[in-house]
Motif scaffolding. Structure first.
Motif, PDB file in Angstrom:
ATOM      1  N   PHE A  76      14.911   1.443   2.411  1.00 33.92           N
ATOM      2  CA  PHE A  76      13.965   0.746   2.144  1.00 33.92           C
ATOM      3  C   PHE A  76      14.288  -0.592   1.074  1.00 33.92           C
ATOM      4  O   PHE A  76      14.185  -0.144  -0.168  1.00 33.92           O
ATOM      5  CB  PHE A  76      12.733   1.698   1.531  1.00 33.92           C
ATOM      6  CG  PHE A  76      11.503   0.839   1.167  1.00 33.92           C
ATOM      7  CD1 PHE A  76      10.773   0.316   2.019  1.00 33.92           C
ATOM      8  CD2 PHE A  76      11.177   1.110   0.042  1.00 33.92           C
ATOM      9  CE1 PHE A  76       9.655  -0.368   1.334  1.00 33.92           C
ATOM     10  CE2 PHE A  76       9.760   0.535  -0.583  1.00 33.92           C
ATOM     11  CZ  PHE A  76       9.135   0.006   0.335  1.00 33.92           C
ATOM     12  N   TYR A 171       3.260  -1.938   6.472  1.00 32.39           N
ATOM     13  CA  TYR A 171       3.621  -1.400   5.319  1.00 32.39           C
ATOM     14  C   TYR A 171       2.534  -2.001   4.168  1.00 32.39           C
ATOM     15  O   TYR A 171       2.795  -3.134   3.992  1.00 32.39           O
ATOM     16  CB  TYR A 171       5.074  -1.422   4.857  1.00 32.39           C
ATOM     17  CG  TYR A 171       5.123  -0.366   3.867  1.00 32.39           C
ATOM     18  CD1 TYR A 171       4.263  -0.287   2.576  1.00 32.39           C
ATOM     19  CD2 TYR A 171       6.544   0.104   3.695  1.00 32.39           C
ATOM     20  CE1 TYR A 171       4.954   0.651   1.677  1.00 32.39           C
ATOM     21  CE2 TYR A 171       6.957   1.062   2.848  1.00 32.39           C
ATOM     22  CZ  TYR A 171       6.005   1.421   1.540  1.00 32.39           C
ATOM     23  OH  TYR A 171       6.353   2.217   0.607  1.00 32.39           O
ATOM     24  N   GLU A 173       1.424  -2.087   0.761  1.00 34.07           N
ATOM     25  CA  GLU A 173       2.126  -1.628  -0.732  1.00 34.07           C
ATOM     26  C   GLU A 173       1.528  -2.169  -1.887  1.00 34.07           C
ATOM     27  O   GLU A 173       0.948  -3.333  -1.941  1.00 34.07           O
ATOM     28  CB  GLU A 173       3.551  -2.494  -0.614  1.00 34.07           C
ATOM     29  CG  GLU A 173       4.396  -2.376  -1.701  1.00 34.07           C
ATOM     30  CD  GLU A 173       5.060  -0.937  -2.286  1.00 34.07           C
ATOM     31  OE1 GLU A 173       4.108   0.024  -2.718  1.00 34.07           O
ATOM     32  OE2 GLU A 173       6.106  -0.719  -1.876  1.00 34.07           O
ATOM     33  N   GLY A 175       2.714  -1.365  -4.665  1.00 38.26           N
ATOM     34  CA  GLY A 175       3.760  -1.561  -5.703  1.00 38.26           C
ATOM     35  C   GLY A 175       4.034  -0.296  -6.641  1.00 38.26           C
ATOM     36  O   GLY A 175       3.163   0.617  -6.507  1.00 38.26           O
ATOM     37  N   SER A 176       5.341  -0.123  -6.744  1.00 42.11           N
ATOM     38  CA  SER A 176       5.554   1.272  -7.145  1.00 42.11           C
ATOM     39  C   SER A 176       5.034   1.362  -8.662  1.00 42.11           C
ATOM     40  O   SER A 176       5.162   0.415  -9.372  1.00 42.11           O
ATOM     41  CB  SER A 176       7.280   1.318  -7.243  1.00 42.11           C
ATOM     42  OG  SER A 176       7.429   2.630  -7.693  1.00 42.11           O
ATOM     43  N   ALA A 178       1.775   1.708  -9.126  1.00 46.23           N
ATOM     44  CA  ALA A 178       0.566   0.843  -9.104  1.00 46.23           C
ATOM     45  C   ALA A 178      -0.539   1.926  -9.923  1.00 46.23           C
ATOM     46  O   ALA A 178      -0.389   2.962  -9.864  1.00 46.23           O
ATOM     47  CB  ALA A 178       0.059   0.647  -7.719  1.00 46.23           C
ATOM     48  N   GLY A 201       1.849   2.978   0.608  1.00 44.07           N
ATOM     49  CA  GLY A 201       2.102   3.551  -0.428  1.00 44.07           C
ATOM     50  C   GLY A 201       1.980   2.610  -1.886  1.00 44.07           C
ATOM     51  O   GLY A 201       1.270   1.685  -1.986  1.00 44.07           O
ATOM     52  N   VAL A 222       3.790   7.128   1.398  1.00 47.19           N
ATOM     53  CA  VAL A 222       5.158   6.936   0.676  1.00 47.19           C
ATOM     54  C   VAL A 222       4.799   7.434  -0.869  1.00 47.19           C
ATOM     55  O   VAL A 222       3.821   6.796  -1.530  1.00 47.19           O
ATOM     56  CB  VAL A 222       5.845   5.574   0.948  1.00 47.19           C
ATOM     57  CG1 VAL A 222       7.003   5.904   0.016  1.00 47.19           C
ATOM     58  CG2 VAL A 222       5.935   5.376   2.246  1.00 47.19           C
ATOM     59  N   GLY A 224       6.676   7.827  -4.487  1.00 45.80           N
ATOM     60  CA  GLY A 224       8.006   7.781  -5.339  1.00 45.80           C
ATOM     61  C   GLY A 224       7.846   8.180  -6.613  1.00 45.80           C
ATOM     62  O   GLY A 224       8.619   9.292  -7.179  1.00 45.80           O
ATOM     63  N   THR A 225       7.381   7.266  -7.650  1.00 47.80           N
ATOM     64  CA  THR A 225       7.322   7.655  -8.901  1.00 47.80           C
ATOM     65  C   THR A 225       6.860   9.013  -9.275  1.00 47.80           C
ATOM     66  O   THR A 225       7.273   9.603 -10.194  1.00 47.80           O
ATOM     67  CB  THR A 225       6.259   6.617  -9.703  1.00 47.80           C
ATOM     68  OG1 THR A 225       6.549   5.335  -9.125  1.00 47.80           O
ATOM     69  CG2 THR A 225       6.090   6.559 -10.818  1.00 47.80           C
TER      70      THR A 225
HETATM   71  C1  1GP Z   1       6.828   1.739  -3.744  1.00 48.53           C
HETATM   72  O1  1GP Z   1       5.171   2.474  -2.045  1.00 48.53           O
HETATM   73  C2  1GP Z   1       6.214   2.982  -2.933  1.00 48.53           C
HETATM   74  O2  1GP Z   1       7.230   0.940  -2.736  1.00 48.53           O
HETATM   75  C3  1GP Z   1       5.753   4.175  -3.639  1.00 48.53           C
HETATM   76  O3  1GP Z   1       5.151   3.736  -4.733  1.00 48.53           O
HETATM   77  O4  1GP Z   1       6.423   4.932  -6.826  1.00 48.53           O
HETATM   78  O5  1GP Z   1       3.883   4.246  -6.921  1.00 48.53           O
HETATM   79  O6  1GP Z   1       4.767   6.159  -5.499  1.00 48.53           O
HETATM   80  P1  1GP Z   1       5.112   4.917  -6.140  1.00 48.53           P
END
Ligand code: 1GP
Length: 235
Positions: A76, A171, A173, A175-176, A178, A201, A222, A224-225
């Protein structure tokens, strides 16, 4: 070439998918096996990518993950430097919400000589950046603006245009990291208009938020954080 099939099969069986996103920039290669063991049982895919990653780090992270999991590893990438042959597939992202030619076609052309030397499954993916309540790394790095959450029809029209242009996945998004994930109303409006699988995500941290996204029509969520923070405090 079967990563895309995991999406289409999920749609036809009304199953949902969960991808955990690893940012190679902040991931300790030595902790890969331990990190994978702690992920939720319903995890179906591992995504690897970030906004700025040192050269070679993605390849090292993917190799470490590969030796500890059979789950598909999907790139990604924030840019062309993150393409590596060790992964199973790559989301070939088209930043449809922005008007920066570099992220609409520029990076893609630069990717071709690299992709030629891999057997990565390339999955054309429309990528729509939506305001998550804070300035995201995507907005900063791509020099594009996120779309306001209340402009639902515009977001729907963009997603539909992406599908008509040939995207195989869409997708949404926020933002990571958020503050606010993509709203239920946006997800369901987009879902009603397109027939390709939908990924959502950005800012999703809780089971409730995840279920809201699925219920509204996301095929894949998705996260991540949430797992980054957990891994940092648990290891
Ligand atoms: C970021 O969508 C993903 O591209 C995941 O976001 O880190 O906020 O979970 P988070």
């Amino acid at each position: 070439k079967n990563v895309y099939q995991t999406f289409t099969s999920a749609v036809s069986a009304s199953n949902t998918l969960l991808a955990i996103l690893i940012d190679p920039d902040v991931f300790e290669v030595a902790t890969a096996a331990q990190f994978l063991r702690k992920l939720p049982a319903e995890t179906t895919h591992i995504f690897v990518g970030g906004s700025s990653v040192p050269n070679g780090k993605t390849s090292a992270v993917v190799t470490a993950l590969k030796s500890s999991t059979a789950k598909p590893i999907v790139l990604f990438p924030g840019n062309v430097s993150q393409i590596c042959k060790e992964a199973d597939a790559i989301l070939f992202l088209n930043l449809l919400s922005g008007r920066n030619p570099e992220y609409l076609i520029g990076q893609h052309i630069k990717a071709v000589p690299k992709l030629r030397h891999t057997s990565l499954e390339v999955i054309s993916t429309g990528y729509i950046l939506i305001d998550g309540g804070n300035k995201s790394a995507v907005a900063r790095v791509t020099a594009t603006n996120a779309l306001p959450q209340d402009d639902i029809q515009h977001i729907v029209d963009i997603a539909k245009a992406g599908e008509l242009l040939g995207a195989k996945l869409m997708y949404l998004e926020a933002g990571s990291g958020a503050k606010v994930p993509v709203s239920e109303a946006i997800i369901s409006a987009v879902k009603n208009e397109i027939s390709i699988p939908l990924i959502v995500g950005g800012g999703i941290k809780t089971e409730i938020q995840k279920q809201i996204a699925y219920k509204a029509g996301a095929t894949m969520v998705v996260m991540g954080t949430h797992f980054e923070v957990r891994s940092a405090s648990n290891l």
